[in-house]
Design an enzyme around this catalytic site. Sequence first.
Site, short mmCIF file in Angstrom:
data_model
loop_
_atom_site.label_atom_id
_atom_site.label_comp_id
_atom_site.label_asym_id
_atom_site.label_seq_id
_atom_site.Cartn_x
_atom_site.Cartn_y
_atom_site.Cartn_z
CD1 TRP A 161 -1.66 1.51 -5.91
CD2 TRP A 161 -2.01 3.26 -4.57
NE1 TRP A 161 -2.70 2.23 -6.44
CE2 TRP A 161 -2.94 3.31 -5.63
CE3 TRP A 161 -2.05 4.25 -3.60
CZ2 TRP A 161 -3.89 4.31 -5.75
CZ3 TRP A 161 -2.99 5.25 -3.72
CH2 TRP A 161 -3.91 5.28 -4.78
CG HIS A 162 0.33 6.10 -1.10
ND1 HIS A 162 0.01 4.94 -0.45
CD2 HIS A 162 -0.74 6.92 -0.95
CE1 HIS A 162 -1.19 5.06 0.09
NE2 HIS A 162 -1.67 6.25 -0.21
N GLY A 163 3.77 5.71 -4.29
CA GLY A 163 4.85 6.31 -5.07
C GLY A 163 6.07 5.42 -5.07
N GLY A 200 0.84 -1.20 0.00
CA GLY A 200 0.00 0.00 0.00
C GLY A 200 0.87 1.25 0.00
#
Lengths: 501, 341
Positions: free
Chosen positions: A331-333, A328
């Site tokens: 996923w953000h960067g 997760g």
Amino acid sequence: MLFNSYAFIFAFFPIVLFGFFLVGWRSTRAAAGFLALASLFFYGWWSIEAMPLLLASICINYWFGLQLTPQPGRSDAGRKRMLVLALTVNLVVLGIFKYADFFVGNVNEGLAAAGIAPLPMPHLLLPIGISFYTFTQIAFLVDCWQGKVRERSFVHYVLFVTYFPHLIAGPVLHHAQMMPQFANQATYRMNADHIAQGLAIFSFGLAKKLLVADPVGQYADLVFHGAHQGVAPGLFTAWFGVLAYTLQIYFDFSGYSDMAIGLSLCFGIRLPLNFDSPYKSTSIIEFWRRWHISLSTFLRDYLYIPLGGNRKGPARRHINLFLTMLLGGLWHGAAWTFVIWGALHGAFLIVNHFWNALLRRDAKAPRSRIGRVFGWLLTFVCVMVAWVVFRAESTGAAMRIYEGMLGLNGAPLTAFKEAYETMPLLRKNEFYQTMIAGLFICLALPPAISLVRWVPEAQALQGRPVLSRLFTVGMAVLTVTLFGFSVSKLGNFSPFLYFQF
Amino acid sequence: MPSRKRPAALWLTTFLLGFAVVCGLLLITLFTPPPYGDLTRLGRVSDTQFGWRRPPPQVPAELLLGSPIDQADILVIGDSFSMTHRWQSVLAKNGYRVATTFWGQYGDELCADFADWLQRGGFRGKLVILESVERLTADRVKKSAECKATPNRLEAKREVFLAPLEHLPAFQFNTGAPLTAGWVTYRNTRKVMETPGDVPTDYRTMAREVKDGCSYFSNRSCGKVLFFTEDDENGPLTPVHAQLMEDFNRAHPSVPIMWMIIPNKTTVYIDPANSADFVQAFGQKRLGPDLFAFAQRERGRIMDFYFPNDTHLSMHGQLALGEYMLGEVQKRVPAPGAKTP
């Protein structure tokens, strides 16, 4: 096109809203097509270069979806192979565009250590919204494979993926939430209640973004950018800087989500709640039930549960939880700071589950007031600590801020006195006022979605017509005033350029 | 269901009325041309009335490129009046290699280590010009007298720091301004036009009557011109400041220094006697050229010597200043050989 831009607010949205109902009056299918085309225009305004990838992704995933749906003559093994292929294609495309530089960069560090010439960096332009539309479609494919959906309308599918309120930054939509609404004839008929509620939620979301997130964000940028440049923040500067970012990310992201939900409601389409006052949480477990709910739900349904969830014992459950949070974070960067952020939250969640399992035998029993206050404070501090590494431009910058928070860089009683070049352009009193207002809004007021209880009329006043009408007018005046104040922040007042020197 | 429709209609009607007001404000702002002067931007007054209209002179690009510090004959340590490289271009045209850096890069102070600092920065030229506008000079010389080490290394970019407009701007929609900017600009402009005498506008800006203003300025409402109130607020320079400058020169005898104090716009057009005692002491101590007298001569000779909508010299004024400075520099440093553009 940003939601908070003149072009969107005064041209694109009114035209599309009016056109949608005008076309929908004659043909619902054409109205869905019109909205899909408008959404593609919205995306193209952002990035015309990324449009072919979006269109290709939609076409191939629609085809995959058709192939994955159970049908007589299709074997489960064949469909499973097809699912693996479809997921691989999606994840490889996402990996190439989002993570190739990160991967090659890390490989190059290893090669450099071994004295080998580095590989060339791909430097691919990240197509905007790729994470959101990829995840949305992965969920669709898995559901097709499980036989939960059976989509035949290509127009509705295009609209589901490209629907402009959610396309750029979510919420991550689930097929089952959206398709029935697109298929519903009532969606295409103008509903004054929905439009009033949608405009109210949009206006409050816009205000969250422009009146709170942006002003406090200046201070967050100051401290985090300064740390990246080598400025060591003192105790109070560090804590205020991190608090500024804590407020900025919430008001920015939840403001965006509110705007998306409000815009969508004007079209009669309900988007899922994405933020449910997360900073009121009294535990990290509760925080993740309230923060970016659509992503948390996705990660739970399509990662945590397929990994085994909590079905394989406590140890495996904690590993699954940690892995889910780690991914997760990624996923953000594409940066180690996001991985560390995910790992921190994974660790917090494990500790929280341990605590519940070992010390709070009856986890559902109400806690004492002191327990709740302590739980809230601990949760809020943990979330703030994790935001540091999420926002920092490098791990070095994060460490500098952590040192500041621990008082290792000194504790002068005044904040923001460090050698920040842009400081004279900012206004400290305004920052403190906005910070207090922001804390009050996120800790004491209900989420913006609650406006449906008061717009267009207060449900509690339905038996008192005069008072109800006064309240309706007052609420509309308040909303449009807030809207006006927000819109007045769209342009920039240029400071005297020469003052910098 | 009908009873539910009425509140929604009432709510939407009220909201849409407010929205119409917002749209009206937006339209006014969109059709209010973006300001192109610092004072019209800060004071939020219309450039249609207060913007200059005389086309600026063109300067060849090669004359605007500064010299690297280690190759420069002349080092200018200046402020915003030197950021366009326009006055320096006259020196460049006559063969001088000029490097320009700014007070702001060094915290507005040049300290006790000035000579060493110049040497460490690589400057080996023949003249240092310390350019400063009147209103900021007191602070700079006072800070310089008190500090020991000049902050930051001497550095100069070759490109101009601020590129001025090359032409009178054509109409464009004002899409980057706050919603109320158009309405506020309209209201301020109207107040200035309708109120006799000096009229304060927004943010330290004042519209003041200038006697024979139309012979000095090209703006439409040339009877009034915009001024920065800091010109008055900071007070005049005094002989004490001239003494501090002389002390600074004496503290660094190995460095040939020329002070270049540019008078405030208010001094030039409204109160020529401001800083008169300083000007006298400055002249007696031979610290540099008398730009106060120069400005008094040139303001009547050059239309828009200072911009009507800005605190700064216009590009016409800058080139006149460059010619004047050329004469002063030639007295100290022989011309290396003139170049033709």
